[in-house]
Design a protein around this motif. Structure first.
Motif, PDB file in Angstrom:
ATOM      1  N   TYR A 297       0.835  -1.209   0.000  1.00  2.93           N
ATOM      2  CA  TYR A 297       0.000   0.000   0.000  1.00  2.93           C
ATOM      3  C   TYR A 297       0.866   1.253   0.000  1.00  2.93           C
ATOM      4  CZ  TYR A 297      -4.309  -2.631   0.866  1.00  2.93           C
ATOM      5  OH  TYR A 297      -5.381  -3.467   0.743  1.00  2.93           O
ATOM      6  N   VAL A 298       1.875   1.266   0.845  1.00  2.00           N
ATOM      7  CA  VAL A 298       2.770   2.423   0.916  1.00  2.00           C
ATOM      8  C   VAL A 298       3.511   2.611  -0.406  1.00  2.00           C
ATOM      9  CG1 VAL A 298       4.843   3.347   2.043  1.00  2.00           C
ATOM     10  CG2 VAL A 298       3.039   2.305   3.430  1.00  2.00           C
ATOM     11  N   ALA A 299       4.025   1.509  -0.958  1.00  3.81           N
ATOM     12  CA  ALA A 299       4.810   1.588  -2.194  1.00  3.81           C
ATOM     13  C   ALA A 299       3.958   2.032  -3.375  1.00  3.81           C
ATOM     14  CB  ALA A 299       5.469   0.241  -2.478  1.00  3.81           C
ATOM     15  N   VAL A 300       2.719   1.553  -3.469  1.00  6.73           N
ATOM     16  CA  VAL A 300       1.849   1.986  -4.571  1.00  6.73           C
ATOM     17  C   VAL A 300       1.458   3.447  -4.378  1.00  6.73           C
ATOM     18  CG1 VAL A 300      -0.349   1.617  -5.761  1.00  6.73           C
ATOM     19  CG2 VAL A 300       1.035  -0.351  -5.084  1.00  6.73           C
ATOM     20  N   THR A 301       1.274   3.870  -3.140  1.00  7.58           N
ATOM     21  CA  THR A 301       1.010   5.294  -2.886  1.00  7.58           C
ATOM     22  C   THR A 301       2.187   6.141  -3.361  1.00  7.58           C
ATOM     23  OG1 THR A 301      -0.374   4.765  -0.972  1.00  7.58           O
ATOM     24  CG2 THR A 301       0.462   7.013  -1.111  1.00  7.58           C
ATOM     25  N   VAL A 302       3.404   5.692  -3.054  1.00 12.36           N
ATOM     26  CA  VAL A 302       4.602   6.407  -3.519  1.00 12.36           C
ATOM     27  C   VAL A 302       4.645   6.444  -5.042  1.00 12.36           C
ATOM     28  CG1 VAL A 302       7.134   6.308  -3.611  1.00 12.36           C
ATOM     29  CG2 VAL A 302       5.954   5.979  -1.430  1.00 12.36           C
ATOM     30  N   ALA A 303       4.320   5.330  -5.686  1.00 11.57           N
ATOM     31  CA  ALA A 303       4.308   5.284  -7.160  1.00 11.57           C
ATOM     32  C   ALA A 303       3.316   6.290  -7.726  1.00 11.57           C
ATOM     33  CB  ALA A 303       3.953   3.868  -7.634  1.00 11.57           C
ATOM     34  N   ALA A 304       2.128   6.370  -7.126  1.00 11.35           N
ATOM     35  CA  ALA A 304       1.118   7.318  -7.590  1.00 11.35           C
ATOM     36  C   ALA A 304       1.548   8.763  -7.342  1.00 11.35           C
ATOM     37  CB  ALA A 304      -0.219   7.025  -6.915  1.00 11.35           C
ATOM     38  N   ILE A 305       2.254   8.991  -6.241  1.00 15.95           N
ATOM     39  CA  ILE A 305       2.755  10.338  -5.950  1.00 15.95           C
ATOM     40  C   ILE A 305       3.813  10.737  -6.973  1.00 15.95           C
ATOM     41  CG2 ILE A 305       4.137  11.699  -4.309  1.00 15.95           C
ATOM     42  CD1 ILE A 305       2.597  10.197  -2.053  1.00 15.95           C
ATOM     43  N   VAL A 306       4.745   9.840  -7.243  1.00 11.01           N
ATOM     44  CA  VAL A 306       5.822  10.160  -8.193  1.00 11.01           C
ATOM     45  C   VAL A 306       5.250  10.369  -9.597  1.00 11.01           C
ATOM     46  CG1 VAL A 306       7.925   9.312  -9.312  1.00 11.01           C
ATOM     47  CG2 VAL A 306       7.626   9.032  -6.837  1.00 11.01           C
ATOM     48  N   GLY A 307       4.459   9.408 -10.075  1.00  7.31           N
ATOM     49  CA  GLY A 307       3.921   9.519 -11.431  1.00  7.31           C
ATOM     50  C   GLY A 307       2.787  10.512 -11.555  1.00  7.31           C
ATOM     51  N   GLY A 308       1.849  10.459 -10.613  1.00  5.37           N
ATOM     52  CA  GLY A 308       0.646  11.263 -10.725  1.00  5.37           C
ATOM     53  C   GLY A 308       0.741  12.670 -10.191  1.00  5.37           C
ATOM     54  N   ILE A 309       1.774  12.941  -9.419  1.00  7.27           N
ATOM     55  CA  ILE A 309       1.951  14.312  -8.903  1.00  7.27           C
ATOM     56  C   ILE A 309       3.264  14.899  -9.428  1.00  7.27           C
ATOM     57  CG2 ILE A 309       2.166  15.769  -6.857  1.00  7.27           C
ATOM     58  CD1 ILE A 309       0.435  13.732  -5.335  1.00  7.27           C
ATOM     59  N   VAL A 310       4.387  14.295  -9.071  1.00  9.72           N
ATOM     60  CA  VAL A 310       5.693  14.868  -9.431  1.00  9.72           C
ATOM     61  C   VAL A 310       5.852  15.016 -10.943  1.00  9.72           C
ATOM     62  CG1 VAL A 310       8.198  14.547  -9.297  1.00  9.72           C
ATOM     63  CG2 VAL A 310       6.773  14.053  -7.293  1.00  9.72           C
ATOM     64  N   VAL A 311       5.593  13.942 -11.673  1.00  5.63           N
ATOM     65  CA  VAL A 311       5.791  13.988 -13.135  1.00  5.63           C
ATOM     66  C   VAL A 311       4.817  14.964 -13.794  1.00  5.63           C
ATOM     67  CG1 VAL A 311       5.623  12.635 -15.265  1.00  5.63           C
ATOM     68  CG2 VAL A 311       6.795  11.681 -13.277  1.00  5.63           C
ATOM     69  N   ILE A 312       3.540  14.869 -13.413  1.00  3.91           N
ATOM     70  CA  ILE A 312       2.539  15.753 -14.031  1.00  3.91           C
ATOM     71  C   ILE A 312       2.815  17.223 -13.694  1.00  3.91           C
ATOM     72  CG2 ILE A 312       0.087  16.377 -14.056  1.00  3.91           C
ATOM     73  CD1 ILE A 312      -0.540  13.361 -13.788  1.00  3.91           C
ATOM     74  N   TYR A 313       3.168  17.499 -12.437  1.00  3.67           N
ATOM     75  CA  TYR A 313       3.472  18.877 -12.050  1.00  3.67           C
ATOM     76  C   TYR A 313       4.742  19.377 -12.746  1.00  3.67           C
ATOM     77  CZ  TYR A 313       0.144  18.814  -8.090  1.00  3.67           C
ATOM     78  OH  TYR A 313      -0.969  18.760  -7.299  1.00  3.67           O
ATOM     79  N   ALA A 314       5.707  18.490 -12.946  1.00 11.76           N
ATOM     80  CA  ALA A 314       6.971  18.892 -13.586  1.00 11.76           C
ATOM     81  C   ALA A 314       6.728  19.424 -14.999  1.00 11.76           C
ATOM     82  CB  ALA A 314       7.946  17.722 -13.621  1.00 11.76           C
ATOM     83  N   ILE A 315       5.670  18.971 -15.630  1.00  9.04           N
ATOM     84  CA  ILE A 315       5.316  19.474 -16.960  1.00  9.04           C
ATOM     85  C   ILE A 315       4.296  20.605 -16.842  1.00  9.04           C
ATOM     86  CG2 ILE A 315       4.289  18.855 -19.196  1.00  9.04           C
ATOM     87  CD1 ILE A 315       5.364  15.962 -18.617  1.00  9.04           C
ATOM     88  N   GLY A 316       3.309  20.445 -15.967  1.00  6.86           N
ATOM     89  CA  GLY A 316       2.220  21.402 -15.857  1.00  6.86           C
ATOM     90  C   GLY A 316       2.598  22.751 -15.285  1.00  6.86           C
ATOM     91  N   VAL A 317       3.439  22.757 -14.259  1.00  9.43           N
ATOM     92  CA  VAL A 317       3.797  24.029 -13.602  1.00  9.43           C
ATOM     93  C   VAL A 317       4.544  24.970 -14.549  1.00  9.43           C
ATOM     94  CG1 VAL A 317       5.195  25.048 -11.749  1.00  9.43           C
ATOM     95  CG2 VAL A 317       3.676  23.122 -11.245  1.00  9.43           C
ATOM     96  N   PRO A 318       5.623  24.518 -15.215  1.00 15.66           N
ATOM     97  CA  PRO A 318       6.294  25.435 -16.140  1.00 15.66           C
ATOM     98  C   PRO A 318       5.407  25.848 -17.313  1.00 15.66           C
ATOM     99  CG  PRO A 318       7.635  23.453 -15.779  1.00 15.66           C
ATOM    100  CD  PRO A 318       6.334  23.251 -15.087  1.00 15.66           C
ATOM    101  N   TRP A 319       4.584  24.910 -17.775  1.00 12.95           N
ATOM    102  CA  TRP A 319       3.664  25.200 -18.891  1.00 12.95           C
ATOM    103  C   TRP A 319       2.719  26.328 -18.503  1.00 12.95           C
ATOM    104  CZ3 TRP A 319       3.152  21.588 -23.199  1.00 12.95           C
ATOM    105  CH2 TRP A 319       2.182  21.939 -24.121  1.00 12.95           C
ATOM    106  N   THR A 320       2.124  26.222 -17.332  1.00 16.60           N
ATOM    107  CA  THR A 320       1.208  27.267 -16.848  1.00 16.60           C
ATOM    108  C   THR A 320       1.931  28.607 -16.735  1.00 16.60           C
ATOM    109  OG1 THR A 320      -0.112  25.661 -15.630  1.00 16.60           O
ATOM    110  CG2 THR A 320      -0.313  27.951 -14.941  1.00 16.60           C
ATOM    111  N   SER A 321       3.164  28.568 -16.247  1.00 12.49           N
ATOM    112  CA  SER A 321       3.956  29.785 -16.107  1.00 12.49           C
ATOM    113  C   SER A 321       4.166  30.468 -17.457  1.00 12.49           C
ATOM    114  CB  SER A 321       5.306  29.444 -15.468  1.00 12.49           C
ATOM    115  OG  SER A 321       6.146  30.564 -15.451  1.00 12.49           O
TER     116      SER A 321
END
Length: 194
Positions: free
Chosen positions: A126-150
């Protein structure tokens, strides 16, 4: 059963799973977006679908589900939250987050398939899948979305990054939901993650 019929059945199964999860991501767009006014990007439920697709289907099929939704939305289908669609979305402040769904599902799927789901302890899965979702679903998406929005909105990168922090609590909840769903489903359907 011949090898050809097994391959055909597997191919059909993959196509159906990809289509079902693309439909799931699109259906989550029916939930109205929540606009905060801090930055021109609303809170939507569709990133939960992206995380779940990667965590359940694995990197390739999860990514292909996201690709289908992105392509259909860019072709003009109003399948994004708030009934949005078309090329205008891509050149708008949310375009980077939308494009980020593709590598986000891929990374979530890679981490779940090759690391998270292999943890021996159920609690650690459960912890590891949560980490996977955080890395892929938050970190990766934000890494593209934040600069794009800027860039698109003319906001300083720092302002765009600080504004995106308002999404983090909700996205963390989505990551936990993803873990609960993925670990539960994989316990019953071990061959789903390929």
């Amino acid at each position: 059963m011949t090898a050809t019929s097994v391959e055909r059945a597997s191919s059909t199964r993959n196509t159906v799973l990809i289509a079902v999860f693309a439909a799931l991501i699109a259906a989550m767009g029916l939930i109205p977006p929540i606009t905060l006014g801090i930055i021109p990007v609303p809170i939507t439920l569709q990133t939960l679908g992206v995380m779940v697709a990667g965590a359940l289907l694995g990197p390739v099929r999860g990514m292909l589900s996201a690709v289908i939704v992105v392509v259909l939305s860019l072709l003009g289908l109003p399948i994004l939250s708030g009934g949005r669609g078309g090329l205008g979305v891509l050149v708008g402040p949310t375009g980077g987050y939308l494009i980020g769904w593709i590598p986000g599902a891929l990374v979530t799927g890679l981490i779940v398939k090759y690391w998270a789901i292999r943890r021996s302890s159920p609690a650690m899965r459960y912890v590891a899948v949560t980490v996977a979702a955080i890395v892929g679903g938050i970190v990766v998406i934000y890494a593209i979305g934040v600069p794009w929005t800027s860039v698109v909105s003319g906001l300083p990168l720092r302002t765009s990054a600080i504004g995106s922090l308002t999404f983090v609590p909700g996205d963390l909840i989505k990551a936990v939901i993803t873990a609960i769903v993925a670990v539960t489903v994989h316990r019953s359907y071990r061959g789903l993650l390929r």
